[in-house]
Motif scaffolding. Structure first.
Motif, PDB file in Angstrom:
ATOM      1  N   SER A  15       0.816  -1.216   0.000  1.00  0.00           N
ATOM      2  CA  SER A  15       0.000   0.000   0.000  1.00  0.00           C
ATOM      3  C   SER A  15       0.851   1.268   0.000  1.00  0.00           C
ATOM      4  CB  SER A  15      -0.937   0.048   1.210  1.00  0.00           C
ATOM      5  OG  SER A  15      -1.590  -1.178   1.375  1.00  0.00           O
ATOM      6  N   HIS A  43       8.171 -15.012  12.979  1.00  0.00           N
ATOM      7  CA  HIS A  43       6.781 -15.077  13.443  1.00  0.00           C
ATOM      8  C   HIS A  43       5.853 -14.440  12.415  1.00  0.00           C
ATOM      9  CE1 HIS A  43       6.201 -10.858  14.556  1.00  0.00           C
ATOM     10  NE2 HIS A  43       7.495 -10.875  14.742  1.00  0.00           N
ATOM     11  N   THR A  44       4.558 -14.520  12.656  1.00  0.00           N
ATOM     12  CA  THR A  44       3.575 -13.956  11.746  1.00  0.00           C
ATOM     13  C   THR A  44       3.839 -12.456  11.590  1.00  0.00           C
ATOM     14  OG1 THR A  44       2.080 -15.476  12.819  1.00  0.00           O
ATOM     15  CG2 THR A  44       1.109 -13.931  11.278  1.00  0.00           C
ATOM     16  N   GLN A  53       6.830 -15.395  -1.377  1.00  0.00           N
ATOM     17  CA  GLN A  53       5.994 -15.113  -2.540  1.00  0.00           C
ATOM     18  C   GLN A  53       6.757 -14.356  -3.628  1.00  0.00           C
ATOM     19  OE1 GLN A  53       1.791 -14.100  -2.036  1.00  0.00           O
ATOM     20  NE2 GLN A  53       2.058 -14.444   0.136  1.00  0.00           N
ATOM     21  N   ASN A  56       8.750 -17.049  -6.152  1.00  0.00           N
ATOM     22  CA  ASN A  56       8.155 -17.633  -7.357  1.00  0.00           C
ATOM     23  C   ASN A  56       7.282 -16.619  -8.088  1.00  0.00           C
ATOM     24  OD1 ASN A  56       5.761 -17.660  -5.966  1.00  0.00           O
ATOM     25  ND2 ASN A  56       5.173 -19.684  -6.688  1.00  0.00           N
ATOM     26  N   LEU A  58       5.121 -14.389  -7.410  1.00  0.00           N
ATOM     27  CA  LEU A  58       3.730 -14.017  -7.124  1.00  0.00           C
ATOM     28  C   LEU A  58       3.653 -12.553  -6.721  1.00  0.00           C
ATOM     29  CD1 LEU A  58       2.218 -17.037  -5.207  1.00  0.00           C
ATOM     30  CD2 LEU A  58       1.629 -16.200  -7.467  1.00  0.00           C
ATOM     31  N   ARG A  81       6.691 -16.477 -15.878  1.00  0.00           N
ATOM     32  CA  ARG A  81       5.767 -17.601 -15.819  1.00  0.00           C
ATOM     33  C   ARG A  81       6.524 -18.908 -15.597  1.00  0.00           C
ATOM     34  NH1 ARG A  81       0.595 -19.046 -16.656  1.00  0.00           N
ATOM     35  NH2 ARG A  81       0.207 -20.904 -17.882  1.00  0.00           N
ATOM     36  N   ARG A  84       7.391 -19.642 -12.024  1.00  0.00           N
ATOM     37  CA  ARG A  84       6.319 -20.166 -11.171  1.00  0.00           C
ATOM     38  C   ARG A  84       6.317 -21.693 -11.180  1.00  0.00           C
ATOM     39  NH1 ARG A  84       1.845 -15.816 -12.237  1.00  0.00           N
ATOM     40  NH2 ARG A  84       2.893 -14.138 -11.151  1.00  0.00           N
ATOM     41  N   LEU A  89       5.494 -23.499  -4.946  1.00  0.00           N
ATOM     42  CA  LEU A  89       5.166 -22.943  -3.645  1.00  0.00           C
ATOM     43  C   LEU A  89       3.904 -23.609  -3.100  1.00  0.00           C
ATOM     44  CD1 LEU A  89       5.352 -20.943  -1.331  1.00  0.00           C
ATOM     45  CD2 LEU A  89       4.436 -19.175  -2.810  1.00  0.00           C
ATOM     46  N   PHE A  91       1.273 -23.356  -0.273  1.00  0.00           N
ATOM     47  CA  PHE A  91       0.817 -22.397   0.726  1.00  0.00           C
ATOM     48  C   PHE A  91       0.413 -23.081   2.024  1.00  0.00           C
ATOM     49  CE2 PHE A  91       0.694 -19.563  -2.785  1.00  0.00           C
ATOM     50  CZ  PHE A  91       0.780 -18.303  -2.230  1.00  0.00           C
ATOM     51  N   TYR A  93      -2.112 -24.354   4.784  1.00  0.00           N
ATOM     52  CA  TYR A  93      -3.427 -24.988   4.648  1.00  0.00           C
ATOM     53  C   TYR A  93      -3.809 -25.166   3.170  1.00  0.00           C
ATOM     54  CZ  TYR A  93      -3.699 -23.956   9.579  1.00  0.00           C
ATOM     55  OH  TYR A  93      -3.429 -23.881  10.913  1.00  0.00           O
ATOM     56  N   GLN A  97      -7.498 -25.264  -1.129  1.00  0.00           N
ATOM     57  CA  GLN A  97      -7.471 -24.754  -2.495  1.00  0.00           C
ATOM     58  C   GLN A  97      -7.863 -25.812  -3.525  1.00  0.00           C
ATOM     59  OE1 GLN A  97      -3.477 -23.986  -1.959  1.00  0.00           O
ATOM     60  NE2 GLN A  97      -3.988 -22.511  -0.365  1.00  0.00           N
ATOM     61  N   HIS A 204       7.118 -22.653  12.176  1.00  0.00           N
ATOM     62  CA  HIS A 204       7.149 -22.041  13.495  1.00  0.00           C
ATOM     63  C   HIS A 204       7.812 -22.966  14.500  1.00  0.00           C
ATOM     64  CE1 HIS A 204       4.673 -18.729  12.573  1.00  0.00           C
ATOM     65  NE2 HIS A 204       3.560 -19.389  12.430  1.00  0.00           N
ATOM     66  N   MET A 243      12.048 -12.585  19.268  1.00  0.00           N
ATOM     67  CA  MET A 243      11.341 -12.592  17.980  1.00  0.00           C
ATOM     68  C   MET A 243      10.095 -13.466  18.049  1.00  0.00           C
ATOM     69  SD  MET A 243      14.722 -13.019  15.613  1.00  0.00           S
ATOM     70  CE  MET A 243      13.853 -13.832  14.285  1.00  0.00           C
ATOM     71  N   GLY A 244       9.841 -14.013  19.223  1.00  0.00           N
ATOM     72  CA  GLY A 244       8.660 -14.859  19.387  1.00  0.00           C
ATOM     73  C   GLY A 244       8.875 -16.262  18.886  1.00  0.00           C
TER      74      GLY A 244
END
Lengths: 322, 269, 280
Positions: A15, A43-44, A53, A56, A58, A81, A84, A89, A91, A93, A97, A204, A243-244
């Motif tokens: 953004s 961490h997240t 991302q 590859n 994205l 292309r 990719r 990759l 993802f 979970y 998809q 994690h 850093m968790g």
């Protein structure tokens, strides 16, 4: 050795130009070598998802470069292309998809998009299904009839079927029980060995990366604060904690043991190492050598070759290829 | 542009007078405001309406920029309406004639006011959603439509559906983003090709999205049951809707303005 | 203290598909003591989630019975009483948050129970403070992190003032920070407020923190006792597809080599101490 994939001064800003502007990656130099098993921890929100991302194509860098086999992947749309497919990759979970009527069709989605012929697609689908331990009679089933763990295998097979040179997996074991974790990690290891592929495992779980990878890359606040073989990285226990992330449980125990005055090398991070070191201490060997020193003489940074194991494996695979 | 950048009647939390008004007041006022907009006819009445809108925006402390940004997506409709009005308004003062199109002075004025009307209409309703949390909004609607329960309109259920839909829009948008990335990583191409190819490319996106939406709905229903949800019967609310003095004042002001604008508009002012 | 949840020869199976009746729970007898912190461990498909759903009448037994505070869960007239006594938190925080604003969501259960508005306000504030999310009370849930969302979900259950909370793998989708926060919250609820906690999990380290650990496999309880005692049965746990914490594993392996180390040293300190004594 040349890295297979590399980022140079990679910066990504989300953004840009709005009040929500957020720098996810800040001049990151990252690299992975052919045949290397690499772990990324963070961490997240640390920027690790943004980083993978980019690998590859994205996401497009705000500034900086992503090189695959020394070519800038954004220099030519065809190359973008192609990347990719070469850099697979998986993802988080991935089972959510799936969309095709049958497992077979779902796995073949990637190979089909690559424009391969029927025979090759069939070979790849079956090979990929075999890798993740799906039986032939699963192939004609609807993916939605399968259990959660099996669905995830289907999704991973869908990426493996593209036979990527670099396979990136984002938290592939999240939400699985210990048995499921073992078998998925086993599948990944097999793919790694059979294809001499580069594996990038995002996780994690320190215990999980500790026993899998040759080298660890920590990501925090959009930069890479440190990287190296696990034994080295886990020496930054306090920083990791901040850093968790933390360190594996056994590393903590051994640090405690050292603090209690026992003459012992605390750079332990797997069960086998811990056991070996304790047994050696019990045989009253005069002084324990550091595991870290045994494993790697020098810490591999982006400019130098990776950990010895990876190099050896790559070299032996090359010999086999000859 | 990422999907998640779309603002769809987003709520801007705040504590201004406008925020604190009863949602029913705001709903009624918006209706009155829209009616007044359609009664306005010339500069004076539009000026009054603009004054009302500007005053409300100022009081709400919502940055005018965000309201303008909200207008962007409807730009196409505005331009289209303007063109229609320019070319299709019969009038006596012909300014220009190109092929079958005739531009008249009346048409220009009409298009001008129409554009202003649409923009003010949208801004006004945006202000409502910007200053009223979706929950209060549905509460307000539920309460205003309450009398319809007597004729067996499931008002509570509809309101509940609406607020849940609002709750899940951002979640589903995020999910769509994720699935798109995942399928693109497997070589799916959502951007190129003809219409049929593009529609086909959407299949890998829609199937998982629907399945996930159903799964979510199922889990949410269980979670709601676990929290003792059993319909609208005997339900109390954290926030009780209660008209305050400021609500009566606001309602009176809006009603007076609408009547005033109606009268002035009638005389073509 | 009394028993809050009791199952008697609880059996459950889904309707037969192609002549096969999938049995999920195969005779479970349990008593959950009020005020205790119980962890239920087992691999996926062992029936632990199904067991959880029986504890507040989301599912009803195919055979046997479940009693919540002495009330048979099959008693439909008492459904609300059962559900307000035993609250439930699920794995995916996104799918259990109903409202657009944190505090509105926490208010959902008391609203359903017809609590007067002033008291709802009190309960909401209290619940949000208990999970340390009071400062976020006016936020939109979708902008929170996974761990924060899950704590909001817990607050939403606490606002019902249940005597028992059943959590079905509440940390499975969270990162380490989120997991820690959620677990800390759960423990505080148990210790400080005396809420009975039933934690369904497959994380060993979480299970190790409970007072009592129940291990399930194939719809049956296969081990039940203090975590230390249960985890020292390394071989039995392996048989049902579970591992033990790395500390126990190391001590067990040393024991296999013939060294006399205790198996019930679960925490870092205890394990270090045990090794220290061995090496001395």
């Amino acid at each position: 050795m040349q890295p297979i994939i590399e980022t140079k001064q990679l910066t990504h800003i989300y953004s840009a130009g709005t009040p929500f502007q957020h720098t996810a990656l800040d001049s990151v130099d990252f690299c992975a070598y052919p045949g290397e098993y690499l772990g990324i921890i963070g961490h997240t929100g640390s920027g690790k998802s943004t980083l993978i991302q980019h690998l590859n194509a994205l996401l497009k860098p705000t500034s900086g470069q992503v090189l695959f086999q020394d070519m800038d992947i954004w220099s030519d749309p065809k190359l973008t292309r192609k990347t990719r497919f070469q850099v697979g990759l998986v993802f988080q979970y991935p089972e959510y998809q799936l969309f095709e009527e049958t497992v077979y069709k779902d796995i073949s989605f990637g190979p089909k998009n690559m424009g391969l012929d029927e025979k090759e697609i069939d070979r790849r689908v079956r090979a990929a299904a075999y890798f993740v331990g799906l039986r032939d009679d699963h192939l004609e089933k609807s993916p939605f009839e399968l259990s959660g763990g099996q669905k995830r295998r289907v999704a991973i097979a869908g990426v493996i079927a593209m036979e990527p040179k670099v396979l990136i997996l984002d938290e592939p074991t999240a939400g699985l029980d210990p048995e499921g974790v073992e078998s998925i990690l086993g599948n990944i290891r097999e793919y790694h060995q059979a294809h001499n592929a580069t594996i990038i495992l995002v996780s994690h779980s320190m215990e999980e990366v500790a026993r899998s990878v040759d080298r660890l890359v920590a990501v925090n606040d959009g930069v890479i604060p440190f990287q190296g073989p696990p034994c080295e990285v886990f020496q930054y226990g306090d920083a990791l904690e901040k850093m968790g992330l933390g360190v594996p449980q056994l590393t903590r125990v051994f640090h405690r043991l050292k603090a209690m005055g026992v003459d012992i090398d605390p750079s332990v991070y797997t069960l086998d190492q811990a056991k070996a070191i304790i047994l050696r201490a019990l045989n009253r060997s005069p002084r324990l050598d550091g595991l870290c020193g045994e494993r790697t003489k020098e810490s591999p940074e982006c400019s130098s070759p990776p950990a010895e194991q990876g190099t050896e494996r790559a070299a032996s695979a090359e010999k086999e290829a000859d | 542009m990422a999907l998640k950048d779309i603002t769809l009647g987003q709520y801007f939390p705040g504590n201004s007078v406008v925020h604190r008004l009863d949602p029913r007041t705001k709903l009624i006022c918006v209706v009155l405001y829209i009616v007044a907009l359609f009664l306005a006819s010339w500069f004076i009445t539009y000026a009054v309406m603009f004054g009302v809108l500007a005053g409300a925006i100022a009081l709400s402390k919502v940055p005018p920029k965000s309201i303008l940004r909200g207008l962007k997506p409807i730009l196409f409709i505005v331009v289209f309406t303007a063109l229609l009005n320019i070319f299709y308004t019969p009038g006596t003062t012909v300014l220009a004639q190109v092929w079958i199109f005739t531009v008249t002075l009346e048409g220009l004025w009409r298009a001008f006011f129409m554009v202003i009307r649409i923009m003010m209409l949208i801004s006004g309703t945006f202000l409502l959603t910007y200053t009223t949390s979706p929950i209060l909004l549905t509460d307000g609607l539920e309460s205003l439509l309450g009398p319809l329960k007597k004729v067996r309109v499931p008002v509570h259920e509809l309101a509940m559906m609406m607020s849940i839909a609002l709750r899940f829009i951002p979640t589903l948008i995020e999910e769509t983003d994720k699935i798109m990335s995942a399928q693109r990583a497997r070589g799916a191409d959502f951007e190129s090709g003809n219409l049929i190819q593009r529609a086909k490319a959407l299949l890998p996106l829609l199937v998982p999205l629907f399945i996930s939406a159903f799964r979510r709905a199922d889990e949410l229903a269980t979670a709601m049951e676990c929290r003792c949800y059993h319909g609208g019967e005997g339900r109390t609310r954290l926030r009780q809707l209660k008209y305050q003095a400021r609500d009566y004042m606001t309602l009176f002001l809006f009603l007076a303005t609408t009547i005033g604008v109606g009268v002035l508009g009638h005389f073509g002012l | 203290m009394g028993t809050i949840i009791k199952t008697e020869d609880l059996r459950f199976s889904y309707p037969a598909v192609e002549g096969v009746t999938p049995v999920v729970l195969d005779g479970v007898d349990l008593e959950i003591e009020e005020g205790s912190f119980v962890a239920v461990l087992g691999h996926n498909g062992c029936g632990k989630s199904t067991l959880a759903k029986h504890m507040n009448a989301i599912l009803l037994p195919s055979g046997g019975a479940v009693y919540v505070d002495g009330i048979d869960t099959a008693d439909e007239d008492k459904l609300l009483d059962i559900r307000r006594t035993v609250g439930m938190v699920f794995q995916n925080p996104d799918n259990q948050i109903v409202a657009n604003v944190v505090e509105e969501d926490v208010a959902f259960a008391p609203e359903n129970l017809g609590i007067p508005p002033a008291e709802i306000r009190q309960r909401v504030d209290d619940a949000l403070k208990a999970v340390n999310m009071y400062d976020h009370r006016e936020h939109a849930p979708h902008l929170l992190s996974g761990g924060q969302k899950q704590r909001v979900a817990i607050a939403g259950v606490i606002a019902m003032q249940p005597r028992c909370i059943v959590l079905d793998e509440p940390t499975a989708m969270l990162d380490p920070i989120g997991r820690k926060d959620v677990l800390r919250t759960i423990k505080a609820l148990n210790r400080e407020r005396g809420v009975t906690v039933v934690l369904i999990t497959h994380h060993m380290d979480e299970a190790a923190q409970a007072d009592r650990l129940i291990v399930m496999a194939k719809g049956k309880v296969v081990a039940d006792g203090a975590p230390k005692a249960v985890f020292s049965q390394v071989e039995e746990l392996r048989k049902v597809g579970l591992t033990v914490p790395q500390t126990t594993q190391l001590l067990w392996e040393l024991r296999q080599e013939g060294y006399d180390v205790p198996l019930d040293a679960l925490s870092d300190e205890e394990c270090a101490q045990a090794l220290y004594e061995l090496l001395r």
